[in-house]
Design an enzyme around this catalytic site. Structure first.
Site, PDB file in Angstrom:
ATOM      1  N   VAL A 121       1.583   2.341  -6.737  1.00  8.89           N
ATOM      2  CA  VAL A 121       1.322   1.569  -7.963  1.00  8.89           C
ATOM      3  C   VAL A 121       1.429   2.411  -9.230  1.00  8.89           C
ATOM      4  O   VAL A 121       1.283   1.888 -10.330  1.00  8.89           O
ATOM      5  CB  VAL A 121      -0.054   0.850  -7.918  1.00  8.89           C
ATOM      6  CG1 VAL A 121      -0.120  -0.142  -6.767  1.00  8.89           C
ATOM      7  CG2 VAL A 121      -1.206   1.841  -7.891  1.00  8.89           C
ATOM      8  N   THR A 130     -16.552   1.240   3.088  1.00 10.70           N
ATOM      9  CA  THR A 130     -15.112   1.432   3.339  1.00 10.70           C
ATOM     10  C   THR A 130     -14.850   2.939   3.418  1.00 10.70           C
ATOM     11  O   THR A 130     -15.732   3.747   3.078  1.00 10.70           O
ATOM     12  CB  THR A 130     -14.244   0.859   2.189  1.00 10.70           C
ATOM     13  OG1 THR A 130     -14.346   1.734   1.056  1.00 10.70           O
ATOM     14  CG2 THR A 130     -14.646  -0.555   1.792  1.00 10.70           C
ATOM     15  N   LYS A 166     -12.335   2.310 -14.349  1.00 14.89           N
ATOM     16  CA  LYS A 166     -12.808   0.977 -13.955  1.00 14.89           C
ATOM     17  C   LYS A 166     -13.324   0.189 -15.157  1.00 14.89           C
ATOM     18  O   LYS A 166     -13.187  -1.037 -15.205  1.00 14.89           O
ATOM     19  CB  LYS A 166     -13.883   1.104 -12.880  1.00 14.89           C
ATOM     20  CG  LYS A 166     -13.329   1.613 -11.540  1.00 14.89           C
ATOM     21  CD  LYS A 166     -12.259   0.680 -10.995  1.00 14.89           C
ATOM     22  CE  LYS A 166     -11.790   1.072  -9.608  1.00 14.89           C
ATOM     23  NZ  LYS A 166     -10.809   0.120  -9.053  1.00 14.89           N
ATOM     24  N   TYR A 207     -13.029   8.182 -12.743  1.00 18.67           N
ATOM     25  CA  TYR A 207     -13.088   6.927 -11.983  1.00 18.67           C
ATOM     26  C   TYR A 207     -13.851   5.870 -12.779  1.00 18.67           C
ATOM     27  O   TYR A 207     -13.381   4.730 -12.940  1.00 18.67           O
ATOM     28  CB  TYR A 207     -13.766   7.175 -10.631  1.00 18.67           C
ATOM     29  CG  TYR A 207     -13.881   5.938  -9.763  1.00 18.67           C
ATOM     30  CD1 TYR A 207     -12.844   5.561  -8.913  1.00 18.67           C
ATOM     31  CD2 TYR A 207     -15.032   5.157  -9.784  1.00 18.67           C
ATOM     32  CE1 TYR A 207     -12.954   4.426  -8.116  1.00 18.67           C
ATOM     33  CE2 TYR A 207     -15.151   4.030  -8.999  1.00 18.67           C
ATOM     34  CZ  TYR A 207     -14.110   3.668  -8.160  1.00 18.67           C
ATOM     35  OH  TYR A 207     -14.220   2.534  -7.378  1.00 18.67           O
ATOM     36  N   ASP A 266       0.850  -1.195   0.000  1.00 14.83           N
ATOM     37  CA  ASP A 266       0.000   0.000   0.000  1.00 14.83           C
ATOM     38  C   ASP A 266       0.882   1.239   0.000  1.00 14.83           C
ATOM     39  O   ASP A 266       2.021   1.213   0.469  1.00 14.83           O
ATOM     40  CB  ASP A 266      -0.911   0.007   1.244  1.00 14.83           C
ATOM     41  CG  ASP A 266      -2.129   0.913   1.077  1.00 14.83           C
ATOM     42  OD1 ASP A 266      -3.236   0.376   0.857  1.00 14.83           O
ATOM     43  OD2 ASP A 266      -1.977   2.155   1.150  1.00 14.83           O
TER      44      ASP A 266
HETATM   45  P1  NAD Z   1     -10.008   2.363   0.485  1.00 11.59           P
HETATM   46  O1  NAD Z   1      -9.881   3.820   0.266  1.00 11.59           O
HETATM   47  O2  NAD Z   1     -10.479   1.864   1.800  1.00 11.59           O
HETATM   48  O3  NAD Z   1      -8.644   1.619   0.112  1.00 11.59           O
HETATM   49  C1  NAD Z   1      -7.890   1.992  -0.996  1.00 11.59           C
HETATM   50  C2  NAD Z   1      -6.427   1.744  -0.660  1.00 11.59           C
HETATM   51  O4  NAD Z   1      -5.642   2.015  -1.850  1.00 11.59           O
HETATM   52  C3  NAD Z   1      -5.897   2.670   0.446  1.00 11.59           C
HETATM   53  O5  NAD Z   1      -5.293   1.902   1.467  1.00 11.59           O
HETATM   54  C4  NAD Z   1      -4.885   3.542  -0.267  1.00 11.59           C
HETATM   55  O6  NAD Z   1      -3.790   3.927   0.546  1.00 11.59           O
HETATM   56  C5  NAD Z   1      -4.455   2.651  -1.420  1.00 11.59           C
HETATM   57  N1  NAD Z   1      -3.854   3.410  -2.514  1.00 11.59           N
HETATM   58  C6  NAD Z   1      -4.319   4.558  -3.079  1.00 11.59           C
HETATM   59  N2  NAD Z   1      -3.461   4.989  -4.008  1.00 11.59           N
HETATM   60  C7  NAD Z   1      -2.428   4.098  -4.041  1.00 11.59           C
HETATM   61  C8  NAD Z   1      -1.232   4.009  -4.789  1.00 11.59           C
HETATM   62  N3  NAD Z   1      -0.887   4.935  -5.691  1.00 11.59           N
HETATM   63  N4  NAD Z   1      -0.394   2.963  -4.566  1.00 11.59           N
HETATM   64  C9  NAD Z   1      -0.723   2.030  -3.642  1.00 11.59           C
HETATM   65  N5  NAD Z   1      -1.846   2.075  -2.881  1.00 11.59           N
HETATM   66  C10 NAD Z   1      -2.682   3.106  -3.090  1.00 11.59           C
HETATM   67  O7  NAD Z   1     -11.015   1.889  -0.669  1.00 11.59           O
HETATM   68  P2  NAD Z   1     -11.778   0.513  -0.938  1.00 11.59           P
HETATM   69  O8  NAD Z   1     -13.212   0.824  -0.957  1.00 11.59           O
HETATM   70  O9  NAD Z   1     -11.268  -0.578  -0.090  1.00 11.59           O
HETATM   71  O10 NAD Z   1     -11.338   0.272  -2.446  1.00 11.59           O
HETATM   72  C11 NAD Z   1     -10.598  -0.882  -2.868  1.00 11.59           C
HETATM   73  C12 NAD Z   1     -10.837  -1.061  -4.357  1.00 11.59           C
HETATM   74  O11 NAD Z   1     -12.211  -1.366  -4.583  1.00 11.59           O
HETATM   75  C13 NAD Z   1     -10.548   0.199  -5.172  1.00 11.59           C
HETATM   76  O12 NAD Z   1      -9.950  -0.155  -6.395  1.00 11.59           O
HETATM   77  C14 NAD Z   1     -11.907   0.781  -5.411  1.00 11.59           C
HETATM   78  O13 NAD Z   1     -11.951   1.585  -6.563  1.00 11.59           O
HETATM   79  C15 NAD Z   1     -12.733  -0.484  -5.547  1.00 11.59           C
HETATM   80  N6  NAD Z   1     -14.172  -0.269  -5.310  1.00 11.59           N
HETATM   81  C16 NAD Z   1     -14.646   0.175  -4.113  1.00 11.59           C
HETATM   82  C17 NAD Z   1     -16.009   0.366  -3.954  1.00 11.59           C
HETATM   83  C18 NAD Z   1     -16.613   0.844  -2.670  1.00 11.59           C
HETATM   84  O14 NAD Z   1     -17.828   1.118  -2.665  1.00 11.59           O
HETATM   85  N7  NAD Z   1     -15.879   0.941  -1.586  1.00 11.59           N
HETATM   86  C19 NAD Z   1     -16.877   0.113  -5.026  1.00 11.59           C
HETATM   87  C20 NAD Z   1     -16.349  -0.334  -6.224  1.00 11.59           C
HETATM   88  C21 NAD Z   1     -14.991  -0.531  -6.356  1.00 11.59           C
END
Ligand code: NAD
Length: 247
Positions: free
Chosen positions: A62, A189, A158, A154, A38
């Protein structure tokens, strides 16, 4: 060696929070040794410590190919192999379409789409020579229907992850590596913490199950896709959205 992933090794990006953290925990709970990666390396390391001796944490951005190479190299050095990659690192924005500037557009693509591409490419360099591997990417409902609260960068990123995953499934399948995409709906989250209450209520109201999802409910699917149970699942896109959207 117990559990559905006993003897397996995994990298989870975005593992300091939310879906990534729950996925890392679920994979470890099924016996995998997991490298939690992370941008927040401190939280990744402390989470890894809580998951036990088989796990480790590392800082990775990343958007940086060199840091990604180091991440994959660390997993191979530490675990001897890499069986599973789960790409959860993600950046969210909710800027109205007419106000998105090119810099913001590029930043979102760099993390969500280019970052996923770079991580998958680096993982495949070690999976393909071994003739096996599992890649699970994180798409989104936004990539299917356009963002309900998310901005266009975004949603587009995706949709890109979805197409990228299918391309990887075609490229890597002949080498014994599968690639599948999970499409979460609205999951509780930190990413959705700033959503306006009205948007949240509207989406919950349109969800047949009448609630938002939990990161554990996404992680449960990640485990299946990472396990031998999904040996003939390749290029699939699996929704975890409570029925909010049905193809
Ligand atoms: P979150 O914000 O809780 O976690 C995201 C994590 O990604 C964080 O720990 C952050 O530090 C890390 N991150 C951000 N930029 C980064 C980088 N450049 N390099 C490495 N790490 C990095 O969010 P989440 O809800 O757990 O999201 C996880 C995945 O699921 C994401 O790809 C998000 O787009 C996807 N998602 C989430 C939801 C939702 O409703 N929560 C819905 C659809 C998709």
């Amino acid at each position: 060696m117990t559990g559905r992933l006993g003897g397996k090794t995994a990298i989870v990006t975005g593992a300091a929070s939310g879906i990534g953290l729950c996925s890392a925990s679920a994979l470890a709970g099924e016996g995998a040794r997991v490298l939690l990666a992370d941008l927040d390396g401190t939280r990744a390391a402390s989470a890894a410590g809580e998951l036990g001796d088989g796990c480790a944490g590392i800082r990775v951005d990343v958007t940086d190919p060199h840091e990604i190479e180091r991440m994959v190299g660390t997993a191979v050095d530490r675990f001897g192999q890499l069986d599973v990659l789960v790409t959860c690192a993600g950046a969210f924005h909710a800027t109205p379409f007419d106000l998105i500037d090119p810099g913001e557009w590029d930043r979102i693509q760099a993390v969500n789409l280019r970052g996923t591409f770079l991580c998958c490419q680096a993982a495949l360099r070690v999976m393909i020579p071994r003739g096996s591997g599992r890649i699970v990417t994180m798409g989104s409902l936004a990539g299917q229907v356009g963002g309900l609260a998310a901005g266009a960068a975004y949603a587009a990123s995706k949709a890109g992850v979805a197409a990228l995953t299918k391309s990887i499934a075609r490229f890597a399948g002949p080498h014994g590596v599968t690639a599948n995409c999970v499409n979460p709906g609205i999951i509780e989250t930190p990413m959705i913490a700033a959503w306006p209450a009205e948007v949240r209520e509207r989406t919950v109201g349109a969800t047949p199950l009448g609630r938002v999802g939990l990161p554990e409910e996404v992680a449960a699917l990640v485990v299946v896709l990472a396990s031998d149970a999904a040996s003939f699942v390749n290029g699939a896109h699996v929704d975890v959205n409570g029925g909010l959207h049905m193809d």
